[in-house]
Motif scaffolding. Sequence first.
Motif: not given
Length: 510
Positions: A56, A59-60, A459, A462, A466
């Motif tokens: 994560l 990806l951020d 996205e 992500q 999450e």
Amino acid sequence: MRITNNMIMGNTKTNINSTKVLVDKYNTQMTTQKKISKASEDPVIAIRSLRLSTSLSHLDQYKDNNIPDASSWMDVTETALSNMKSLLTDIRTQCVNGSTDTLTADDRNTILQQLTALSEQVYTEGNADYAGRTVFTGYRTSSKLTFQKDTKSTYQITQEFSAADLSEKRYYTNGVTVPNSINAATPDCATDVTEHSFQRIRLGYGNTTDDVKLSIDGKELTQGTDYTVYKSVSDFDPSKLSADDTAYIQETGEFVFGKNVAASIKNNEKKLSVTYVKTGFDSSDARPEYYYNCKDITNAVTLDAGGNVPHDAAGDIIYSDPSKVVDFKFSSQEIKDTVANSTDITVNTQAKDVMDTGIKRDVDELIDVVQNAVNAHDKVSQIKKMMQQQQYSDKDSQAKLKTYLEAAEQEADYADNNLQKTYSQYITRFDDHLNKVNLALTNSGSTKSRLTLIKNRVEEQQTTIEELKSTNEDRDISDIIIDFYAMYNAYQSSLTAASKANSQTLLDYL
């Protein structure tokens, strides 16, 4: 098995503590809504949580930094390319205007003014930058594409050419010089202005030194024997260039080939290589290291009294400090941004892929051609004015002025013809320049579209991770409340049971 009171008391304490630990656990879960508060509670959940957190985090970084940075870089590039396209389209329009055979004096002056203004902007867009990084200069993002001021820098440059690089160029002899006055001693002006057409190759820069070496198919030619060097166009007499001769003009930076030499190069598709030295660049000149293999020898040589690079008897450059030679080897320099896991995209466009040094040279030649036409027609106007003056009204003066007028009109006709032919020829050249810019715009647009798809994928990834991270770590509050109250009741019950178990002793039976 005998159960003692101490055993009951011990078990009771253990049971109370166990339920109390679970009450504390669910109380913590109710506060944090997490399954565990430390790794030792469930190593599997902890390890999976670390892996998902790392993914994560990556990806951020892609979504919040790398992708926006790449997108902004390409936005700046597209804006600069669009401006270049507009400039080149304007120049091409002037070529179309100049290719007509009905130009008036005002038309010629308008074309001259427009091209002069555009020539100063041609490479300005090449200095476009994003966050202080120049977007067209490859890895050297801290440097500009052009020289930022007039400089006396000295470069040794090597350029490669093919037979396809040969182009037609027209030269003229016996131009008219308008006399200041007409008298008996003034000679008649011969009306024999002559046009000569040759094939030539043009270097990336003009006003070079005489240190130039030409090789054809790997064989180096001898200066003075195989080709002659002329300082300026006025020194070069095209009428004396035979079919087997070659000339080099320093002022214009071009090799002019006799008909047989040019035919041999074209028919046999020969390769040409030119190594030359240029000292002094204008602020609008593109830096040669972005286009050619070259050496910056500014600080490595000491120019002689004439401002030329010194050479030894073998013709090699004499370096006062060889350690200060800066050698540039031209190579493809793609700047790649990582915008997703194992996904890189090239965000930069290199100057050579969009505009070469020939654009400025083309514009300068167009300006020279139209200026020559303007000058030729000015000569005609000057002579006509002289013919109308009282002091030249006599028959002899009029006769002499007439010969000058005929020669000037012939020169003007040649100049107009050359203007029309050159501008027609350069329509194709600027079509080629525009094609390069359009291709770069298309490639940039395709990359932007790909970047948008990558962003959407990142996205989605992500969101998925999450959710997986939440499933792995989090508990639903309603489930926690049920477990908490169940365990709390168990804790209360254990306390009640303990009070009953310890309420009677042996004394109660004595």
